[in-house]
Design a protein around this motif. Structure first.
Motif, PDB file in Angstrom:
ATOM      1  N   TRP A 312       0.871  -1.180   0.000  1.00 48.99           N
ATOM      2  CA  TRP A 312       0.000   0.000   0.000  1.00 48.99           C
ATOM      3  C   TRP A 312       0.904   1.226   0.000  1.00 48.99           C
ATOM      4  CZ3 TRP A 312      -4.017  -1.520   4.351  1.00 48.99           C
ATOM      5  CH2 TRP A 312      -4.801  -2.587   3.872  1.00 48.99           C
ATOM      6  N   LYS A 313       1.008   1.876  -1.131  1.00 46.42           N
ATOM      7  CA  LYS A 313       2.018   2.920  -1.309  1.00 46.42           C
ATOM      8  C   LYS A 313       1.692   4.217  -0.570  1.00 46.42           C
ATOM      9  CE  LYS A 313       3.400   1.086  -5.800  1.00 46.42           C
ATOM     10  NZ  LYS A 313       3.542   1.358  -7.262  1.00 46.42           N
ATOM     11  N   ILE A 314       0.400   4.568  -0.471  1.00 43.18           N
ATOM     12  CA  ILE A 314       0.025   5.836   0.174  1.00 43.18           C
ATOM     13  C   ILE A 314      -0.146   5.612   1.678  1.00 43.18           C
ATOM     14  CG2 ILE A 314      -1.679   7.692   0.242  1.00 43.18           C
ATOM     15  CD1 ILE A 314      -2.393   7.024  -2.631  1.00 43.18           C
ATOM     16  N   LYS A 315       0.653   6.307   2.460  1.00 44.26           N
ATOM     17  CA  LYS A 315       0.629   6.109   3.913  1.00 44.26           C
ATOM     18  C   LYS A 315      -0.106   7.227   4.653  1.00 44.26           C
ATOM     19  CE  LYS A 315       3.118   2.388   3.468  1.00 44.26           C
ATOM     20  NZ  LYS A 315       2.492   1.062   3.650  1.00 44.26           N
ATOM     21  N   GLU A 316       0.078   8.468   4.214  1.00 44.58           N
ATOM     22  CA  GLU A 316      -0.573   9.601   4.880  1.00 44.58           C
ATOM     23  C   GLU A 316      -1.858   9.957   4.135  1.00 44.58           C
ATOM     24  OE1 GLU A 316       0.381  10.986   7.708  1.00 44.58           O
ATOM     25  OE2 GLU A 316       2.122   9.636   7.839  1.00 44.58           O
ATOM     26  N   ILE A 317      -2.991   9.801   4.816  1.00 46.55           N
ATOM     27  CA  ILE A 317      -4.286  10.060   4.192  1.00 46.55           C
ATOM     28  C   ILE A 317      -5.128  10.953   5.091  1.00 46.55           C
ATOM     29  CG2 ILE A 317      -6.416   9.018   3.310  1.00 46.55           C
ATOM     30  CD1 ILE A 317      -4.882   6.479   2.734  1.00 46.55           C
ATOM     31  N   GLN A 322     -11.015  12.452   2.226  1.00 42.14           N
ATOM     32  CA  GLN A 322     -11.445  11.211   1.587  1.00 42.14           C
ATOM     33  C   GLN A 322     -12.965  11.081   1.604  1.00 42.14           C
ATOM     34  OE1 GLN A 322      -9.038   9.764  -0.396  1.00 42.14           O
ATOM     35  NE2 GLN A 322      -9.312   7.765   0.558  1.00 42.14           N
TER      36      GLN A 322
END
Length: 512
Positions: A312-317, A322
């Protein structure tokens, strides 16, 4: 009405004028009689008015007639609403059409072999396998039965034959691609070209990849998902993908048998039911970074899971962004509010197709407060019937898939792989009713409702219905890329071929 105050003043004025003169006793007596008679007339007039007010009904005969007309109209509306709730949209005479054209030629295999490692959950593997059938056809290769993903979040050890009817798969596609169970023994130790094919590739890309046959007899495909473009492929290739997914990839006999039994049991309970794919599971919430309505401890648990999942490349969301963008699964509470606003009564039978709901029973109660008639496969099947599927998430998901395909209405809370696959299959089978929530639009309405802007439930319900009147599975062409996006990134934004195989596999022809 008579002005009582005016009458009293008139009587006083007449009396004063009359008494101011000297009058005979006879005149006085006549005057008194006159006043008495006048008073009686005034009383009777006023009494008549009072009686008339009492006799006037609150609702006139005309109003009563209007009331009856409104009741009849409301009854008609209820009948229309029932059809709107459960009736499938018109398919306009469209039918499945997957037969190859007269120009189509089957692949012979010619001594070249594709071995495949399917990745992801059940439906990601299903669509990926269908892509690999088409790729094997383009590259004129023999396809070895794919290996299934055993390292995904669910850690399912199932083999291909545990989930799918292997013999049916091979026989159904024998006129398209040569398929074998295992690689010939003499090739097991032969060096393979290990290849990670580019996502959403054209037919021309795989024609170029045929150069690999010059140096290798076996190509091993590392991932199977999204290996082919959604659009701009030859008609015969698109139809082959449909034949592979809808005709060849049948579930294994034990899964098919139990799935049919569970559908029959649902029908016996209520006659009709909604299949709700409630994608409110730990892995999905962690992947999307959606924490709305969760506790701080739960949000932190999901963050840690996302950080520790390497692919899962995106860590900060930003969870708020969203949600406002419509990228979060609807919560169980939001699903309940949504279905209620659409018009489904509390007695509606709802089959919940999902894994373990994050937050457990406490979260499900938020849905059950609106729709108490929720059913899970564990309540439909006996413990003995489900024993064979224990610890096999993909086989369990296959049961959910069958029940969802056969439901009167399908509602996904998130547009994941299963939601897209089920919607596409239901379109292929005759555009069965599928309500896809507009999550971005709903979030705005939910927040307004929470803020007290929709005091009347009817106004909220009207708005929800309006934004979903064209989201119920009616025929439409597949959506292209999002505007303004260029390069290869645009392929990612296209609607999945398997979500809507129209027009290539759905047409006005009677061919099946």
């Amino acid at each position: 009405m008579v002005n009582y105050r005016g009458s009293s003043l008139m009587r006083t004025s007449l009396t004063s004028k009359f008494l101011s003169r000297k009058q005979s006793p006879t005149a006085i007596a006549l005057y008194i009689i006159f006043l008495f008679a006048f008073s009686i007339v005034i009383f009777l007039f006023n009494a008549g008015n009072i009686v008339e007010d009492k006799q006037n009904p609150i609702i006139s005969h005309e109003s009563h007639s209007q009331s009856q007309s409104q009741s009849q109209s409301q009854s008609q509306l209820l009948q229309v609403a029932d059809e709107e709730l459960w009736g499938a949209p018109s398919s306009h005479g469209l039918r499945p059409c997957v037969k190859p054209t007269s120009r189509y030629k089957a692949a012979q295999g010619s001594g070249h072999y594709l071995t495949v490692k399917s990745n992801g959950g059940l439906n990601q593997m299903r669509t990926g396998i269908s892509d690999m059938v088409a790729v094997a056809h383009i590259m004129n290769a023999t396809l070895v039965i794919p290996q299934l993903d055993k390292r995904s979040f669910w850690q399912d050890s199932s083999t291909f034959s545990d989930i799918f009817d292997e013999l049916h798969f091979i026989k159904t596609l024998q006129g398209d691609v040569r398929i074998i169970r295992e690689l010939p023994k003499e090739l097991e130790l032969v060096p393979r070209a290990r290849k990670h094919f580019t996502s959403w590739s054209s037919m021309g890309y795989y024609k170029e990849m045929m150069q690999l046959w010059e140096d290798h007899q076996v190509i091993h495909v590392v991932k199977s998902d999204s290996r082919l473009a959604n659009n701009d492929l030859p008609l015969d290739l698109q139809r082959l993908r449909c034949r592979a997914l809808y005709h060849a990839l049948h579930f294994s006999p034990p899964i098919q048998s139990l799935g049919k039994k569970l559908v029959d049991r649902l029908r016996m309970r209520s006659g009709r039911y909604i299949a709700l794919h409630l994608r409110y599971e730990k892995d999905m919430l962690a992947f999307t970074g959606c924490t709305y309505g969760l506790t701080d401890a739960e949000a932190e648990e999901l963050r840690i899971m996302r950080d520790n999942t390497k692919h899962w490349k995106i860590k900060e969301i930003n969870s708020t962004e969203q949600r406002l963008g419509g990228f979060c699964p609807l919560t169980p509470k939001e699903v309940g509010i949504f279905l209620q606003a659409v018009g489904y009564p509390p007695s509606t039978l709802i089959y919940v197709a999902s894994g373990e709901i994050y937050g457990g029973d406490a979260r499900l109660l938020e849905l059950m407060s609106h729709f108490p008639n929720l059913v899970f496969k564990e309540q439909l099947a006996t413990e003995k019937e489900l024993k064979a599927f224990a610890k096999h998430a993909s086989q369990s998901a296959a049961l959910d898939y069958i029940i969802s395909i056969e439901s009167d209405v399908f509602v996904p809370s998130y547009s994941g792989n299963m939601a897209r696959a089920v919607e596409g299959h239901r379109r292929f089978l005759g555009h069965r009713k599928t309500i896809t929530p507009d999550r971005k639009g709903l979030v705005r309405l939910f927040d307004e409702l929470e803020g007290g802007q929709h005091r009347e439930a009817s106004s909220f319900s009207y708005l929800v219905r309006q934004i979903h009147k064209n989201r119920q599975g009616a025929p439409r062409k597949r959506k292209g890329p999002s505007p303004g996006i260029k390069g290869k990134a645009r392929y990612r934004t296209e609607e999945s071929f398997y979500e809507n195989p129209y027009p290539e596999c759905i047409c006005s022809s009677k061919a099946v």
